[in-house]
Design an enzyme around this catalytic site. Structure first.
Site, PDB file in Angstrom:
ATOM      1  N   HIS A 120     -15.563 -26.712  16.276  1.00 19.62           N
ATOM      2  CA  HIS A 120     -15.135 -27.799  15.387  1.00 19.62           C
ATOM      3  C   HIS A 120     -13.735 -28.216  15.824  1.00 19.62           C
ATOM      4  CE1 HIS A 120     -13.761 -29.659  11.608  1.00 19.62           C
ATOM      5  NE2 HIS A 120     -15.025 -29.745  11.256  1.00 19.62           N
TER       6      HIS A 120
ATOM      7  N   ASP B 162     -13.419 -18.503  13.472  1.00 21.73           N
ATOM      8  CA  ASP B 162     -13.600 -19.538  12.457  1.00 21.73           C
ATOM      9  C   ASP B 162     -14.928 -19.238  11.749  1.00 21.73           C
ATOM     10  OD1 ASP B 162     -14.163 -21.761  10.988  1.00 21.73           O
ATOM     11  OD2 ASP B 162     -14.084 -23.179  12.661  1.00 21.73           O
TER      12      ASP B 162
ATOM     13  N   GLN C 211     -18.641 -21.667   8.671  1.00 19.97           N
ATOM     14  CA  GLN C 211     -20.077 -21.901   8.446  1.00 19.97           C
ATOM     15  C   GLN C 211     -20.860 -20.612   8.269  1.00 19.97           C
ATOM     16  OE1 GLN C 211     -21.468 -24.684   7.810  1.00 19.97           O
ATOM     17  NE2 GLN C 211     -19.869 -26.113   8.437  1.00 19.97           N
TER      18      GLN C 211
ATOM     19  N   LYS D 177     -17.430 -24.652   1.395  1.00 21.57           N
ATOM     20  CA  LYS D 177     -18.653 -24.425   2.173  1.00 21.57           C
ATOM     21  C   LYS D 177     -19.386 -23.197   1.640  1.00 21.57           C
ATOM     22  CE  LYS D 177     -16.947 -26.993   5.814  1.00 21.57           C
ATOM     23  NZ  LYS D 177     -17.424 -28.261   6.303  1.00 21.57           N
TER      24      LYS D 177
ATOM     25  N   CYS E  75     -17.646 -33.542  14.017  1.00 21.53           N
ATOM     26  CA  CYS E  75     -16.317 -33.027  14.393  1.00 21.53           C
ATOM     27  C   CYS E  75     -16.422 -32.062  15.572  1.00 21.53           C
ATOM     28  CB  CYS E  75     -15.618 -32.347  13.213  1.00 21.53           C
ATOM     29  SG  CYS E  75     -15.308 -33.447  11.854  1.00 21.53           S
TER      30      CYS E  75
HETATM   31  N1  PMP Z   1     -14.738 -25.060  11.153  1.00 20.56           N
HETATM   32  C1  PMP Z   1     -16.032 -25.336  10.999  1.00 20.56           C
HETATM   33  C2  PMP Z   1     -17.032 -24.591  11.829  1.00 20.56           C
HETATM   34  C3  PMP Z   1     -16.433 -26.308  10.092  1.00 20.56           C
HETATM   35  O1  PMP Z   1     -17.726 -26.578   9.951  1.00 20.56           O
HETATM   36  C4  PMP Z   1     -15.449 -26.983   9.338  1.00 20.56           C
HETATM   37  C5  PMP Z   1     -15.836 -28.058   8.354  1.00 20.56           C
HETATM   38  N2  PMP Z   1     -16.853 -28.882   8.778  1.00 20.56           N
HETATM   39  C6  PMP Z   1     -14.120 -26.636   9.527  1.00 20.56           C
HETATM   40  C7  PMP Z   1     -13.794 -25.676  10.436  1.00 20.56           C
HETATM   41  C8  PMP Z   1     -13.030 -27.292   8.738  1.00 20.56           C
HETATM   42  O2  PMP Z   1     -13.172 -26.976   7.402  1.00 20.56           O
HETATM   43  P1  PMP Z   1     -12.247 -27.697   6.315  1.00 20.56           P
HETATM   44  O3  PMP Z   1     -12.428 -29.155   6.514  1.00 20.56           O
HETATM   45  O4  PMP Z   1     -12.801 -27.220   5.007  1.00 20.56           O
HETATM   46  O5  PMP Z   1     -10.851 -27.246   6.562  1.00 20.56           O
END
Ligand code: PMP
Length: 566
Positions: free
Chosen positions: A121, A202, A205, A228, A382
């Protein structure tokens, strides 16, 4: 499972009827909603500042939430958890702090390379890129992406081989938000540690879908976002080992993260408070604490249900694929696999499926699914570098949660089938499109495109006309599909060029191409000064096509319009 779904008031409302965008954010159960409401009504006092009863009890609840998150990921203690706005902020905080350690030539930083996966991401790419540029005067830092194959499948031996004594940091997602694959984080951490590199994970997910045990993973840091995992937005956490938390400097400074301040001296609190400057999102933290409990309580059921749902979805997609491949009447060659799942061979996956449709723009599919009140995400998720690597401009992502049902999957498959047939049949004679009453639609090459919308009424009819108009778009040839002609800000790639006073455009989406055809036809009949005064947005509204635009697409087309009016 029904009992589980009943805990989510979201499903008492009917819009959208099918929610398959759980990777973007999950719905909230009643207990989390109640916890947030209770916090706002009965627990409105600041934390860690005052000792009167209310403030003390809120501080206790706030710290109890930290315990809950620690328990969910099996952190050795609640002290290993700091609060943040979410995974993005946690990753920025860690990257920023590690940069400071690098500058200070701290023993925890060794090497000059940061290894990430191509599918990360942006939240796990940009902080490292920024760090490399910030440190460039001091150290030449390389960001090395390790890629899956061109179908989105990883060979982890490649990652293993990429990690060397030059590696300072390996930053990977536990689960990819674009592919749904679960990366073998325990092994990756081991490979990183064999070379004295840090492993930052990270987990955004992962947390709501698979058990997470940071001690078993041995990772140095692990981050997540509350929204999430059934919690509120605007709050998240970071976990790190005691050694790393101790070494990392504060990210922001201000109230509550200090032990002592004078004009001559500042002493910071120890972790985790040194990372929590200012009044935090207290009701968010309390909601997140409840969400962490909720996940732990239902974890076994969640994992089992999501596995079953995912198998069902994959089975139904295969059936649909087979059906479409033999449906020559809609104009597909019988050998075509129209639905192509990305990363299908990855060994372990959560209930998230990313796919592309051969020859059909994901964006056009979204418009039709949206009309059927099906919420899912299309695009790059993203993860633009992954899309660049795969040579696609996006995928359709279905991300399931335990509260989804087989019936919803059936509804989605039916809507997808209908959307595909509709989009494919729009290439053919109108008679092929039996399911829709489009008898009033026809395209005439001799009548101005805009005029052909004049008498049209109803979504289906206007949609059909937009699709037909797409064929009349003055096409910008492929050699100009470059950055210079790219219109940034559209939800799909759009290119626009002007040659000898005439505009030409291109988009893979037929809907966008149809709308471009309308806009460019008009623009090409106007003089430059007339164009600057002409209200193209109003023109689209008058033709009755505006409701075929999502808000963001309006934003996207407004960039096209801005160029036409310039
Ligand atoms: N890492 C991953 C794998 C994500 O899916 C996301 C959100 N789509 C993020 C980071 C960022 O999360 P947030 O927008 O809640 O900070």
């Amino acid at each position: 499972m029904r009992e589980f779904r009943q805990q989510f008031p979201f499903f008492d409302t009917s819009t959208p009827s099918i929610y398959f965008d759980n990777a973007a954010t999950t719905q909230k159960p009643q207990c989390v909603i109640d916890a947030i409401e209770h916090a706002n009504i009965q627990q409105s006092a600041n934390v860690h500042r005052s000792s009167y009863q209310l403030a003390a009890s809120v501080t206790d609840a706030y710290e109890a939430a930290r315990n809950n998150v620690a328990a969910l990921i099996n952190a050795p203690s609640a002290r290993n958890i700091f609060w943040s706005k979410g995974a993005t902020e946690s990753l920025n905080l860690i990257a920023h702090g590690l940069g400071e350690l690098c500058l200070a030539e701290h023993a925890m930083w060794q090497g000059d390379e940061i290894i990430i996966l191509t599918s990360e991401h942006h939240a796990n790419i940009l902080p490292w890129q920024q760090l490399a540029s910030k440190l460039s005067h001091f150290k030449s830092l390389r960001i090395t992406p390790v890629s899956p194959d061109f179908n989105g499948n990883y060979d982890y031996a490649v990652l293993r081989a990429a990690i060397t004594n030059n590696t300072a940091i390996v930053a990977v997602a536990h689960v990819s938000n674009a592919l749904g694959c679960v990366h073998p984080v325990a092994a990756i951490t081991q490979w990183a540690h064999q070379h004295n590199a840090l492993c930052i994970v990270d987990g955004t997910q992962a947390i709501a879908h698979i058990p997470v045990d940071v001690q078993a993973l041995h990772c140095d840091a692990y981050v997540g976002s509350s929204h999430k995992m059934f919690g509120p937005t605007g709050v998240g956490f970071g976990y790190a080992t005691h050694a790393l938390l101790d070494a990392l400097p504060p990210y922001q400074v201000g109230g509550e993260m200090i032990e002592y301040v004078s004009f001559d001296e500042v002493r910071f609190q120890s972790y985790p408070l040194k990372f929590e400057a200012g009044t935090p999102n207290i009701s968010g933290v309390l909601g997140m604490g409840m969400a962490a409990n909720f996940v732990l309580q239902h974890q076994a059921m969640i994992i089992q249900s999501e596995h079953v749902l995912m198998q069902y979805l994959l089975g139904q997609l295969t059936v649909l694929n087979d059906e479409l491949a033999v449906t020559t009447e809609i104009g597909l060659a019988s050998t075509n696999n129209i639905i192509i799942i990305i990363g299908a061979q990855n060994p372990e996956r959560i209930s998230l499926c990313s796919f592309v449709l051969n020859g059909i723009s994901h964006y056009d599919v979204l418009r039709l699914l949206d009309k059927d009140n099906i919420a899912l995400r299309v695009g790059h998720h993203c993860a633009m570098p992954l899309m660049q690597h795969l040579g696609i401009d996006g995928t359709i992502r279905v991300s399931l949660c335990a509260y989804n049902t087989d019936t919803e999957i059936d509804g989605f498959i039916a809507a997808l089938r209908s959307a595909i047939k509709r989009l494919v049949s729009s290439d053919d004679v109108i008679a092929n499109s039996r399911a829709f009453d489009t008898s009033s639609v026809a395209f005439s090459a001799s009548t101005p495109i805009g005029d052909q919308f004049a008498a049209l009424q109803g979504y289906d009819v206007v949609f059909r006309q937009i699709m037909l108009s797409s064929k009349a778009c003055p096409l910008l040839s492929e050699q100009y599909h470059t950055a210079d002609y790219h219109v940034a800000g559209c939800e799909v790639d759009v290119w626009l060029g002007q040659f000898a006073g005439q505009f030409y455009g291109f988009a893979n989406s037929k809907i966008i191409k149809g709308l471009l055809a309308i806009l460019l036809e008009k623009a090409n009949t106007l003089t430059p000064s007339q164009r600057t005064r002409f209200d193209f947005t109003e023109y689209l509204a008058q033709l009755g096509v505006s409701h075929h635009l999502s808000q963001s697409r309006v934003d996207g087309l407004s960039r096209v319009i801005a160029r036409l009016s310039a």
